[in-house]
Enzyme design. Structure first.
Site, PDB file in Angstrom:
ATOM      1  N   TRP A  31      45.133  33.792  45.326  1.00 31.62           N
ATOM      2  CA  TRP A  31      44.727  35.285  45.061  1.00 31.62           C
ATOM      3  C   TRP A  31      43.464  35.325  44.078  1.00 31.62           C
ATOM      4  CZ3 TRP A  31      45.460  39.445  47.315  1.00 31.62           C
ATOM      5  CH2 TRP A  31      45.416  40.651  46.613  1.00 31.62           C
ATOM      6  N   HIS A  63      50.415  30.851  38.854  1.00 29.88           N
ATOM      7  CA  HIS A  63      49.838  31.594  38.067  1.00 29.88           C
ATOM      8  C   HIS A  63      50.456  31.742  36.684  1.00 29.88           C
ATOM      9  CE1 HIS A  63      47.259  35.245  37.668  1.00 29.88           C
ATOM     10  NE2 HIS A  63      48.289  35.728  37.216  1.00 29.88           N
ATOM     11  N   SER A 101      43.956  35.638  33.669  1.00 27.51           N
ATOM     12  CA  SER A 101      44.036  36.795  34.676  1.00 27.51           C
ATOM     13  C   SER A 101      43.222  37.755  34.249  1.00 27.51           C
ATOM     14  CB  SER A 101      45.565  36.819  34.896  1.00 27.51           C
ATOM     15  OG  SER A 101      45.676  37.387  36.477  1.00 27.51           O
ATOM     16  N   LYS A 141      39.313  37.691  33.004  1.00 29.52           N
ATOM     17  CA  LYS A 141      38.044  38.852  33.262  1.00 29.52           C
ATOM     18  C   LYS A 141      37.625  39.189  31.970  1.00 29.52           C
ATOM     19  CE  LYS A 141      41.088  40.974  37.199  1.00 29.52           C
ATOM     20  NZ  LYS A 141      41.016  39.768  38.060  1.00 29.52           N
TER      21      LYS A 141
HETATM   22  C1  GCU Z   1      46.814  41.192  39.761  1.00 27.91           C
HETATM   23  C2  GCU Z   1      45.760  41.259  40.098  1.00 27.91           C
HETATM   24  C3  GCU Z   1      44.722  40.054  39.437  1.00 27.91           C
HETATM   25  C4  GCU Z   1      44.877  39.940  38.030  1.00 27.91           C
HETATM   26  C5  GCU Z   1      46.512  39.826  37.985  1.00 27.91           C
HETATM   27  C6  GCU Z   1      46.820  39.544  36.371  1.00 27.91           C
HETATM   28  O1  GCU Z   1      47.417  40.019  40.673  1.00 27.91           O
HETATM   29  O2  GCU Z   1      45.336  41.659  41.405  1.00 27.91           O
HETATM   30  O3  GCU Z   1      43.355  41.024  39.524  1.00 27.91           O
HETATM   31  O4  GCU Z   1      44.106  38.931  37.613  1.00 27.91           O
HETATM   32  O5  GCU Z   1      47.420  41.003  38.577  1.00 27.91           O
HETATM   33  O6  GCU Z   1      46.272  39.873  35.365  1.00 27.91           O
HETATM   34  O7  GCU Z   1      47.870  38.904  36.281  1.00 27.91           O
END
Ligand code: GCU
Length: 401
Positions: free
Chosen positions: A331, A381, A240, A244
């Site tokens: 998402w 997720h 997540s 990134k």
């Molecule tokens: C939120 C955010 C995402 C990210 C996620 C996470 O949902 O909007 O961009 O990847 O958190 O890190 O769990």
């Protein structure tokens, strides 16, 4: 550098053409890619999205604060290192688990290097692993008021699956990202105050994601010195927002042999020019500290960005990168992520290797094993054992065991 007018940018399938330089020069050779277009893309992503990482000449040193030669029932040599990036910097704690079977044969182990939401103590039941004192998210088991308690120990083994990794002959090194910088928009801590004191005149600040990615590189500075680790086989892994981070780290640091961003979504592996899932406007509003101030200017016009997230895959080329996803996590825009791989493919071909193995998006539970790897499982997720089975299979395919 000449900064582009977005209206002038050539597009391929809706994304800025990776193989045309800002001054219009077509990139037809690996040499031109390396000398001109690659540095240009690094400058673009740093200027418009992540911010530039610190430029100080770091000289990290590591001190072992705990060691257990028969961890995980004898499978692993466990060490906890306190890594100090420069004089006066607060330490970053790195947990390193190496496979005993490799050590006995004096073979250097390939290594997954992970960025974690939780502290090192959550990966093991070893009571001597340190409890972190830094800011915690607060919603993981055993955390209270953003602090870690004894009840956090061993709670994330189903996330990191060290058993599977060690059995495969790989090592695992993990650090807690919030030790480098807490994840809130209102306060900077960890390395940030120290870095700012080193570079008081830096006009443009790096965002938290760039800082986390830079920390990964400083940990690699230490790991590559360890003869028990195969420095040519380090894989960056994260989930997540930390997906990134590990994707950016691999784009910028060529010592990372492979990257596995899991469900990394917006600001990671999903297109900024998206119609599904999280938008730039949403991410910049809810998490303004992740990126630099310029990124906010694209909130309502992502198509004006002179690059998209395919630029990072292209910077990783010819090294392998696996985009891993889950079908309930729309998402993170798993389908859009496949188009990012398609858009990066010409760079892999220019460099003479196979990028995508399948040109159409593969069905669920089917690993597309090219150097531009793609995989989507059913479910939600999270990072779990099924993910790790796939990561390990992908790593073995490209890096061996
Ligand atoms: C939120 C955010 C995402 C990210 C996620 C996470 O949902 O909007 O961009 O990847 O958190 O890190 O769990």
């Amino acid at each position: 550098m000449h900064w582009p007018d977005p209206a002038d940018l050539p597009l391929v399938d809706g994304y800025p053409d990776l193989l045309v330089c800002l001054d219009g020069t077509p990139v037809k050779s690996a040499q031109l890619w390396r000398d001109k277009r690659r540095p240009e893309l690094i400058a673009l992503i740093q200027r418009y999205e992540y911010g530039s990482p610190p430029t100080i000449k770091a000289s990290p040193t590591a001190r072992t604060i705990h060691e257990n030669r028969s961890a995980l029932g004898g499978k692993a040599w466990l060490r906890e290192l306190a890594v100090t990036i420069g004089p006066g910097a607060p330490p970053i704690h790195l947990l390193v688990l190496l496979p005993t079977k490799k050590l006995e044969k004096r073979e250097p182990a390939p290594l997954f290097l992970g960025a974690s939401f939780t502290g090192n103590q959550t990966l093991t039941d070893d009571p001597a692993v340190r409890l972190p004192t830094c800011w915690q998210y607060g919603d993981y088991p055993g955390e209270t008021e953003h602090r870690a308690t004894e009840a956090t120990r061993g709670t994330q083994t189903k996330t990191w699956n060290p058993d599977l990794i060690l059995d495969a002959g790989y090592g695992l090194a993990v650090f807690q990202a919030t030790e480098a910088d807490r994840d809130t928009s209102t306060q900077r801590d960890g390395l940030q105050p120290w870095l700012r004191a080193q570079e008081p005149h830096t006009p443009e600040r790096w965002g938290t994601i760039a800082l986390w990615a830079w920390t990964i590189s400083r940990l690699i500075d230490v790991l590559v010195q360890d003869p028990a680790i195969d420095a040519r086989r380090i894989v960056s892994v994260g989930h997540s927002r930390l997906g990134k981070t590990v994707y950016l780290a691999a784009a910028l640091d060529e010592r990372i042999a492979m990257s596995i961003p899991l469900q990394a979504g917006c600001g990671g592996t999903a297109p900024a020019r998206c119609t599904t899932g999280e938008t730039i406007e949403r991410i910049n509003t809810v998490f303004p500290h992740w990126f630099n101030s310029h990124y906010k200017a694209f909130n309502d016009r992502p198509r004006a960005l002179p690059f998209d997230q395919h630029a990072l895959a292209a910077l990783i080329a010819p090294r392998p990168v696996l985009f891993a996803n889950a079908s309930e996590d729309q998402w993170a825009n798993p389908d859009g992520q496949f188009t990012i791989l398609q858009a990066a493919d010409p760079v892999y071909r220019l460099l003479g290797v196979q990028g995508l193995a399948h040109h159409a998006q593969p069905p669920l539970n089917t690993l597309s094993p090219g150097r531009l790897g793609y995989w989507q499982r059913p479910g939600r997720h999270e990072m779990n054992a099924q993910d790790w089975q796939t990561f390990i299979a992908y790593a073995k395919r490209h890096l061996g065991s």
